[in-house]
Motif scaffolding. Sequence first.
Motif, PDB file in Angstrom:
ATOM      1  N   GLY A  19       0.857  -1.255  -0.117  1.00  0.00           N
ATOM      2  CA  GLY A  19       0.130  -0.091  -0.118  1.00  0.00           C
ATOM      3  C   GLY A  19       0.610   1.336   0.001  1.00  0.00           C
ATOM      4  O   GLY A  19       0.584   2.259  -0.736  1.00  0.00           O
ATOM      5  N   ARG A  20       1.939   1.299   0.784  1.00  0.00           N
ATOM      6  CA  ARG A  20       2.836   2.401   0.766  1.00  0.00           C
ATOM      7  C   ARG A  20       3.461   2.544  -0.551  1.00  0.00           C
ATOM      8  O   ARG A  20       3.417   3.650  -1.014  1.00  0.00           O
ATOM      9  CB  ARG A  20       3.909   2.117   1.991  1.00  0.00           C
ATOM     10  CG  ARG A  20       4.972   3.147   1.920  1.00  0.00           C
ATOM     11  CD  ARG A  20       6.209   2.595   3.024  1.00  0.00           C
ATOM     12  NE  ARG A  20       7.285   3.612   2.894  1.00  0.00           N
ATOM     13  CZ  ARG A  20       8.492   3.142   2.122  1.00  0.00           C
ATOM     14  NH1 ARG A  20       8.350   2.249   1.317  1.00  0.00           N
ATOM     15  NH2 ARG A  20       9.454   4.189   2.286  1.00  0.00           N
ATOM     16  N   ALA A  21       4.105   1.649  -1.108  1.00  0.00           N
ATOM     17  CA  ALA A  21       4.544   1.625  -2.473  1.00  0.00           C
ATOM     18  C   ALA A  21       3.682   2.306  -3.435  1.00  0.00           C
ATOM     19  O   ALA A  21       3.834   3.257  -4.191  1.00  0.00           O
ATOM     20  CB  ALA A  21       5.403   0.214  -2.981  1.00  0.00           C
ATOM     21  N   LEU A  22       2.473   1.842  -3.583  1.00  0.00           N
ATOM     22  CA  LEU A  22       1.432   2.212  -4.446  1.00  0.00           C
ATOM     23  C   LEU A  22       1.147   3.877  -4.118  1.00  0.00           C
ATOM     24  O   LEU A  22       0.981   4.450  -5.163  1.00  0.00           O
ATOM     25  CB  LEU A  22       0.365   1.344  -4.504  1.00  0.00           C
ATOM     26  CG  LEU A  22       0.542  -0.240  -5.062  1.00  0.00           C
ATOM     27  CD1 LEU A  22      -0.842  -0.742  -4.746  1.00  0.00           C
ATOM     28  CD2 LEU A  22       0.775  -0.102  -6.434  1.00  0.00           C
ATOM     29  N   ALA A  23       0.960   3.999  -2.990  1.00  0.00           N
ATOM     30  CA  ALA A  23       0.747   5.432  -2.463  1.00  0.00           C
ATOM     31  C   ALA A  23       1.850   6.489  -2.951  1.00  0.00           C
ATOM     32  O   ALA A  23       1.373   7.610  -3.590  1.00  0.00           O
ATOM     33  CB  ALA A  23       0.175   5.567  -1.132  1.00  0.00           C
ATOM     34  N   ALA A 366       4.575  -2.485  -7.427  1.00  0.00           N
ATOM     35  CA  ALA A 366       4.574  -1.422  -7.847  1.00  0.00           C
ATOM     36  C   ALA A 366       5.055  -1.397  -9.054  1.00  0.00           C
ATOM     37  O   ALA A 366       4.444  -0.539 -10.041  1.00  0.00           O
ATOM     38  CB  ALA A 366       5.348  -0.445  -7.007  1.00  0.00           C
ATOM     39  N   GLN A 367       6.149  -2.194  -9.451  1.00  0.00           N
ATOM     40  CA  GLN A 367       6.696  -2.277 -10.885  1.00  0.00           C
ATOM     41  C   GLN A 367       5.926  -2.899 -11.733  1.00  0.00           C
ATOM     42  O   GLN A 367       5.683  -2.469 -12.961  1.00  0.00           O
ATOM     43  CB  GLN A 367       7.926  -2.888 -10.911  1.00  0.00           C
ATOM     44  CG  GLN A 367       9.164  -2.375 -10.308  1.00  0.00           C
ATOM     45  CD  GLN A 367      10.546  -3.048  -9.796  1.00  0.00           C
ATOM     46  OE1 GLN A 367      10.455  -4.144 -10.321  1.00  0.00           O
ATOM     47  NE2 GLN A 367      11.347  -2.347  -9.291  1.00  0.00           N
ATOM     48  N   GLY A 372       1.751  -1.454 -16.306  1.00  0.00           N
ATOM     49  CA  GLY A 372       0.649  -1.898 -16.937  1.00  0.00           C
ATOM     50  C   GLY A 372       0.199  -3.243 -17.022  1.00  0.00           C
ATOM     51  O   GLY A 372      -0.564  -3.683 -17.644  1.00  0.00           O
ATOM     52  N   THR A 373       1.344  -4.093 -16.186  1.00  0.00           N
ATOM     53  CA  THR A 373       0.960  -5.461 -16.180  1.00  0.00           C
ATOM     54  C   THR A 373       0.259  -6.167 -15.006  1.00  0.00           C
ATOM     55  O   THR A 373       0.466  -7.134 -14.913  1.00  0.00           O
ATOM     56  CB  THR A 373       2.087  -6.300 -16.529  1.00  0.00           C
ATOM     57  OG1 THR A 373       3.159  -5.841 -15.416  1.00  0.00           O
ATOM     58  CG2 THR A 373       2.957  -5.734 -17.917  1.00  0.00           C
ATOM     59  N   ALA A 374      -0.278  -5.009 -14.229  1.00  0.00           N
ATOM     60  CA  ALA A 374      -0.757  -5.576 -13.109  1.00  0.00           C
ATOM     61  C   ALA A 374      -1.988  -4.540 -12.948  1.00  0.00           C
ATOM     62  O   ALA A 374      -2.346  -3.462 -13.581  1.00  0.00           O
ATOM     63  CB  ALA A 374      -0.184  -5.433 -11.828  1.00  0.00           C
TER      64      ALA A 374
END
Length: 374
Positions: A19-23, A366-367, A372-374
């Motif tokens: 969640g942190r990485a995405l935020a 996050a990568q 765009g592969t997730a």
Amino acid sequence: MDRVDAIVIGAGAVGLAVGRALALAGHETIVVESQAAIGQGVSSRNSEVIHAGLYYAPGSVKARVCVRGKQLLYEFCASHGVEHRNCGKLVVATSEGDLAALRTLADRAGANGVPVEWFDANEARALEPALNCVAALSSPTTGIVDSHGFMLALQGDLESAGGLVALGSPVNSAVLGRHGASHIVRMADGTEIETRVLVNSASLHACALARQFEGLAPQFVPHEGFAKGSYYSLAGRAPFSRLIYPAPADAWLGVHLTLDLGGQAKFGPDLEWLDVEAADAIDYRVDPARADAFYASVRRYWPALPDGALQPSYSGVRPKIHRADQPAPDFRIDGPGVHGIEGLVNLFGIESPGLTSALAIAEDVAQLVARGTA
């Protein structure tokens, strides 16, 4: 219907790290958690060890994310004031028959880029006089961490970046979109939330929850198993300054001695496969009768362990994705390259070294999202 860029299910160490990485990457992110506080599952019932990466098959996801995660975790703790200590570890051979396993471990550590040093019995006892062994492998990058402090710091970064942790918010199911369409997450209270990115980091519940994802074919969900490990605490202070592990036997690392940040020792975990079908049926009580096996195991490397010194402490359960008679599989970070559903990541079998690997797993997720592969 409410909409958010990303939903992460599960507020343990890995879920909070994801969640942190995405935020931090700019996504409006909610981490939803069924319990009333963060880290109440697997993350609250482990040994709090920062693993070096000795044990995992070279080239595996486990080896990669453990070694990378260790580096990130030490850096994170230093920058965020999370209490930790790089105390080191000795893996010990207590008989000539253990030496082959120790040599194999040294070779594996080298292949994983993990520094180790071989000590003979006298060299090992010079470091730890109470130790009984014929040889030892020193792992200087092993450490210990305040796991709850780590999770609180992850939550702080997540919220500072605009993310949110929603406690007491169990997920019932999801309807998965196809061809880039959004997913609909159905909460237990009937609320529905639309999201482009859905990360299943529900640990012990991850497989059962994935079966409730409409649109995910059954062959992409492994069968879960539950392996309980009990811990015993030591009455009195331990005569060791490092963690002590026996030479590994098969997939089990043996009953080892770990230290908390106050210097108190605990022993464990042992290994008990549970005959339960669902995580909610797990009994976490520690059976006092298991103490006899602990005394026998520990006295191989610490013969002076006094009678009556071990007290039942707590237990944890690993989210296995194999049976007891099968070799342990790798971590599964299942993105659309596996199941073909854009925006979905299932994290299966994230057992030890999941705490150490949390920040590296978050990097991977996050990568996937960024590409765009997730």
